[in-house]
Design a protein around this motif. Structure first.
Motif, PDB file in Angstrom:
ATOM      1  N   MET A  61       0.853  -1.192   0.000  1.00 59.14           N
ATOM      2  CA  MET A  61       0.000   0.000   0.000  1.00 59.14           C
ATOM      3  C   MET A  61       0.885   1.236   0.000  1.00 59.14           C
ATOM      4  O   MET A  61       1.990   1.221   0.514  1.00 59.14           O
ATOM      5  CB  MET A  61      -0.895   0.013   1.236  1.00 59.14           C
ATOM      6  CG  MET A  61      -1.794  -1.202   1.345  1.00 59.14           C
ATOM      7  SD  MET A  61      -2.999  -1.264   0.044  1.00 59.14           S
ATOM      8  CE  MET A  61      -4.455  -0.899   0.955  1.00 59.14           C
ATOM      9  N   PRO A  99      -3.382   0.646  -3.325  1.00 63.53           N
ATOM     10  CA  PRO A  99      -2.356  -0.296  -3.771  1.00 63.53           C
ATOM     11  C   PRO A  99      -1.231   0.410  -4.527  1.00 63.53           C
ATOM     12  O   PRO A  99      -1.454   1.423  -5.177  1.00 63.53           O
ATOM     13  CB  PRO A  99      -3.116  -1.239  -4.694  1.00 63.53           C
ATOM     14  CG  PRO A  99      -4.288  -0.465  -5.158  1.00 63.53           C
ATOM     15  CD  PRO A  99      -4.636   0.480  -4.044  1.00 63.53           C
ATOM     16  N   GLU A 105      -0.370  -9.492  -5.226  1.00 61.88           N
ATOM     17  CA  GLU A 105      -0.526  -8.057  -5.477  1.00 61.88           C
ATOM     18  C   GLU A 105      -1.035  -7.774  -6.872  1.00 61.88           C
ATOM     19  O   GLU A 105      -0.508  -8.267  -7.854  1.00 61.88           O
ATOM     20  CB  GLU A 105       0.806  -7.337  -5.258  1.00 61.88           C
ATOM     21  CG  GLU A 105       1.299  -7.449  -3.844  1.00 61.88           C
ATOM     22  CD  GLU A 105       2.560  -6.641  -3.625  1.00 61.88           C
ATOM     23  OE1 GLU A 105       2.656  -5.524  -4.159  1.00 61.88           O
ATOM     24  OE2 GLU A 105       3.444  -7.142  -2.919  1.00 61.88           O
TER      25      GLU A 105
END
Length: 115
Positions: free
Chosen positions: A2, A8, A75
């Motif tokens: 983050m 993100p 991710e």
């Protein structure tokens, strides 16, 4: 990962991974995007087959390097954003309808289908 805004980080990791993500993003934009339009617009069978193989080749490479569930694992990154419009949804439906093109459901594309 983050960022400070709690959103993100679309290019995570060390500089080498960020450079790698940019390379993959460019690859998808160049190989899949242009080949999509070539496959759709070409009227000759040879041109269509060449464009289809370029798409499939890029997706095989994607599947080979994809860690799942996203390209770099857990991710969601720029690489996922770059391929998503070309790999899923209506664009593939258009190719199926007009060119009878589908990504095979074989082992070499397994990570693509899982993604």
């Amino acid at each position: 990962a983050m960022n400070d805004d709690n959103g993100p980080v679309l290019l995570p990791g060390p500089p080498s991974q960020r450079a790698n993500a940019r390379m993959w993003t460019d690859k998808f934009n160049n190989d899949i995007c242009s080949s999509f339009y070539s496959l759709l617009l070409k009227q000759d069978k040879e041109g269509q087959e060449s464009a289809a193989e370029k798409i499939l080749s890029s997706l095989r490479e994607f599947a080979k390097h994809c860690k799942g569930p996203f390209f770099y694992g857990e991710e969601f990154t720029m690489v996922d954003i770059a391929i998503a419009p070309w790999a899923v949804g209506l664009r593939m439906d258009v190719l199926k309808h007009y060119r009878d093109f589908e990504v095979p459901r074989t082992g070499e594309y397994a990570m693509y289908w899982e993604w």
